[in-house]
Enzyme design. Structure first.
Site, short mmCIF file in Angstrom:
data_model
loop_
_atom_site.label_atom_id
_atom_site.label_comp_id
_atom_site.label_asym_id
_atom_site.label_seq_id
_atom_site.Cartn_x
_atom_site.Cartn_y
_atom_site.Cartn_z
N TYR A 164 -26.15 29.25 35.99
CA TYR A 164 -27.00 30.46 35.91
C TYR A 164 -28.48 30.06 35.98
O TYR A 164 -29.33 30.80 36.47
CB TYR A 164 -26.67 31.25 34.65
CG TYR A 164 -27.07 32.71 34.73
CD1 TYR A 164 -26.52 33.55 35.69
CD2 TYR A 164 -28.01 33.25 33.85
CE1 TYR A 164 -26.88 34.89 35.78
CE2 TYR A 164 -28.37 34.58 33.93
CZ TYR A 164 -27.81 35.39 34.88
OH TYR A 164 -28.18 36.71 34.96
N LYS A 171 -34.01 36.17 32.97
CA LYS A 171 -33.46 37.22 32.08
C LYS A 171 -34.11 37.16 30.70
O LYS A 171 -34.30 38.19 30.05
CB LYS A 171 -31.94 37.08 31.98
CG LYS A 171 -31.18 37.41 33.27
CD LYS A 171 -31.43 38.82 33.76
CE LYS A 171 -30.46 39.23 34.84
NZ LYS A 171 -30.85 40.49 35.51
P1 NAP Z 1 -25.74 43.93 43.13
O1 NAP Z 1 -24.81 45.04 43.42
O2 NAP Z 1 -25.83 42.82 44.13
O3 NAP Z 1 -27.19 44.53 42.83
C1 NAP Z 1 -28.36 43.74 42.82
C2 NAP Z 1 -29.42 44.57 43.48
O4 NAP Z 1 -30.71 43.94 43.42
C3 NAP Z 1 -29.12 44.81 44.95
O5 NAP Z 1 -29.22 46.17 45.25
C4 NAP Z 1 -30.20 43.99 45.62
O6 NAP Z 1 -30.54 44.41 46.91
C5 NAP Z 1 -31.34 44.22 44.65
N1 NAP Z 1 -32.47 43.36 44.97
C6 NAP Z 1 -32.55 42.01 45.04
N2 NAP Z 1 -33.77 41.63 45.44
C7 NAP Z 1 -34.50 42.77 45.62
C8 NAP Z 1 -35.83 43.04 46.02
N3 NAP Z 1 -36.70 42.08 46.33
N4 NAP Z 1 -36.23 44.34 46.08
C9 NAP Z 1 -35.38 45.35 45.80
N5 NAP Z 1 -34.11 45.15 45.43
C10 NAP Z 1 -33.67 43.87 45.34
O7 NAP Z 1 -25.35 43.20 41.76
P2 NAP Z 1 -25.22 43.71 40.24
O8 NAP Z 1 -24.36 42.68 39.61
O9 NAP Z 1 -24.84 45.13 40.19
O10 NAP Z 1 -26.70 43.47 39.70
C11 NAP Z 1 -27.46 44.49 39.05
C12 NAP Z 1 -28.16 43.90 37.83
O11 NAP Z 1 -27.16 43.60 36.85
C13 NAP Z 1 -28.90 42.60 38.10
O12 NAP Z 1 -30.10 42.59 37.34
C14 NAP Z 1 -27.95 41.56 37.54
O13 NAP Z 1 -28.59 40.37 37.17
C15 NAP Z 1 -27.42 42.32 36.35
N6 NAP Z 1 -26.19 41.79 35.75
C16 NAP Z 1 -25.11 41.55 36.53
C17 NAP Z 1 -23.96 41.04 35.95
C18 NAP Z 1 -22.74 40.75 36.78
O14 NAP Z 1 -21.88 39.98 36.33
N7 NAP Z 1 -22.59 41.31 37.96
C19 NAP Z 1 -23.91 40.80 34.56
C20 NAP Z 1 -25.04 41.07 33.79
C21 NAP Z 1 -26.19 41.57 34.40
P3 NAP Z 1 -30.15 43.38 48.12
O15 NAP Z 1 -28.66 43.29 48.14
O16 NAP Z 1 -30.75 43.99 49.31
O17 NAP Z 1 -30.77 42.05 47.79
#
Ligand code: NAP
Length: 276
Positions: A164, A171
């Site tokens: 990570y 984070k």
């Molecule tokens: P996700 O569906 O891939 O969503 C991540 C989003 O961030 C995507 O829409 C991505 O767009 C966007 N993003 C990245 N760079 C960007 C930029 N420069 N400008 C605007 N948008 C941007 O994945 P997710 O897991 O749902 O993630 C959402 C949040 O939850 C994140 O903060 C992640 O760290 C957090 N989280 C995830 C998990 C997990 O296990 N999945 C656990 C805890 C926390 P693009 O695809 O175009 O880059």
């Protein structure tokens, strides 16, 4: 995601908000959006790039939203345009969901100390932490008293999670930012909170090395002996963004089946986690 309907009601009736971070139907932001819409919220979405627009538009339309704005959080012009569009359409907003993170794949594997570059560090912190401060400031300028904001974080901020790496540092900055933002905006009745979700299969999660091991270990070692259901994360967001969350601010709320509460997994959990 559990194949069940999100609880309907009127907890968000009359409230309008921006959802940042839907990439596809597996995105955590999409689960949150569905839950908020099921409780009567009116939503606007940002997306990044035409390819994502093709995926996000039908999702947004399926819950009656026609405000879809292209936004790269590292680009001030697109941030300006996003909030100008909202101002134009709605005048004010009631809530913000920030579910955005990014670090280069080369930064998310192996040794943190050896593999973290200056550029990788800057971009991870910019996209994954500063963007919440920036979006939060712009959103607060459009809120009356009683607004709310939520961001998504992960336990890698508090403990070392293999691979990570710099995202854990980002984070940690995001969670600290949440507290500072809560203090600044508290006097205006605007609440700012973070949800620390357990691993969920999304595009972003696929970028982290040893994903299969992470899901197997979490399932075995979590108090609930299961992986995190996005519906639980969406439920927490509903609580924090609605009036149910009154008086709750500056909080990092874990929704991870109790994984964060375990100091040492039970012996049978370790056997299960190692695939034995
Ligand atoms: P996700 O569906 O891939 O969503 C991540 C989003 O961030 C995507 O829409 C991505 O767009 C966007 N993003 C990245 N760079 C960007 C930029 N420069 N400008 C605007 N948008 C941007 O994945 P997710 O897991 O749902 O993630 C959402 C949040 O939850 C994140 O903060 C992640 O760290 C957090 N989280 C995830 C998990 C997990 O296990 N999945 C656990 C805890 C926390 P693009 O695809 O175009 O880059």
């Amino acid at each position: 995601m559990a194949d069940q309907d999100f609880p309907t009601g009127t907890l968000m009736a009359g409230k309008r908000g921006l959802i940042m971070g839907v990439a596809n139907k597996n995105s955590i932001a999409w689960a949150i959006a569905r839950q908020l819409a099921a409780q009567g919220a009116e939503l606007a979405f940002t997306f990044q790039g035409e390819a994502l627009a093709r995926r996000v538009r039908p999702l947004a339309e399926s819950i009656g939203s026609d405000i879809l704005v292209e936004c790269d959080v590292t680009n001030d012009d697109t941030m300006d345009n996003t909030f100008a569009t909202l101002k134009d359409k709605w005048g004010k907003i009631d809530f913000l969901v920030h579910a955005i993170a990014f670090a280069g794949k080369d930064q998310l594997a192996g040794s943190f100390i050896d593999n973290t570059t200056r550029e990788g560090f800057k971009s991870a912190l910019d996209i994954s932490a500063y963007s919440f401060v920036d979006a939060g400031r712009r959103a607060a300028a459009m809120m009356n008293d009683g607004g709310a904001m939520v961001t998504l974080t992960y336990l890698g901020s508090e403990r070392v999670i293999p691979n990570y790496n710099v995202m854990g540092v980002a984070k940690a900055a995001l969670e600290a930012s949440t507290r500072y933002m809560a203090a600044d905006l508290g006097p205006r009745g605007i609440r700012v909170n973070a949800i620390s979700a357990g691993p969920i299969k999304t595009l972003a999660a696929a970028g982290i090395g040893s994903g299969r091991h992470m899901f197997r270990f979490n399932k075995a070692a979590a108090a609930m002996r299961d992986n995190t259901d996005p519906m639980g994360v969406a439920g927490a967001a509903l609580y924090l963004l609605s009036d149910l969350g009154l008086s709750c601010t500056g909080e990092t709320h874990h929704v991870d089946g109790g994984f964060h509460a375990i100091g040492m997994p039970a012996e049978d959990a370790m056997t299960e986690a190692s695939g034995g």
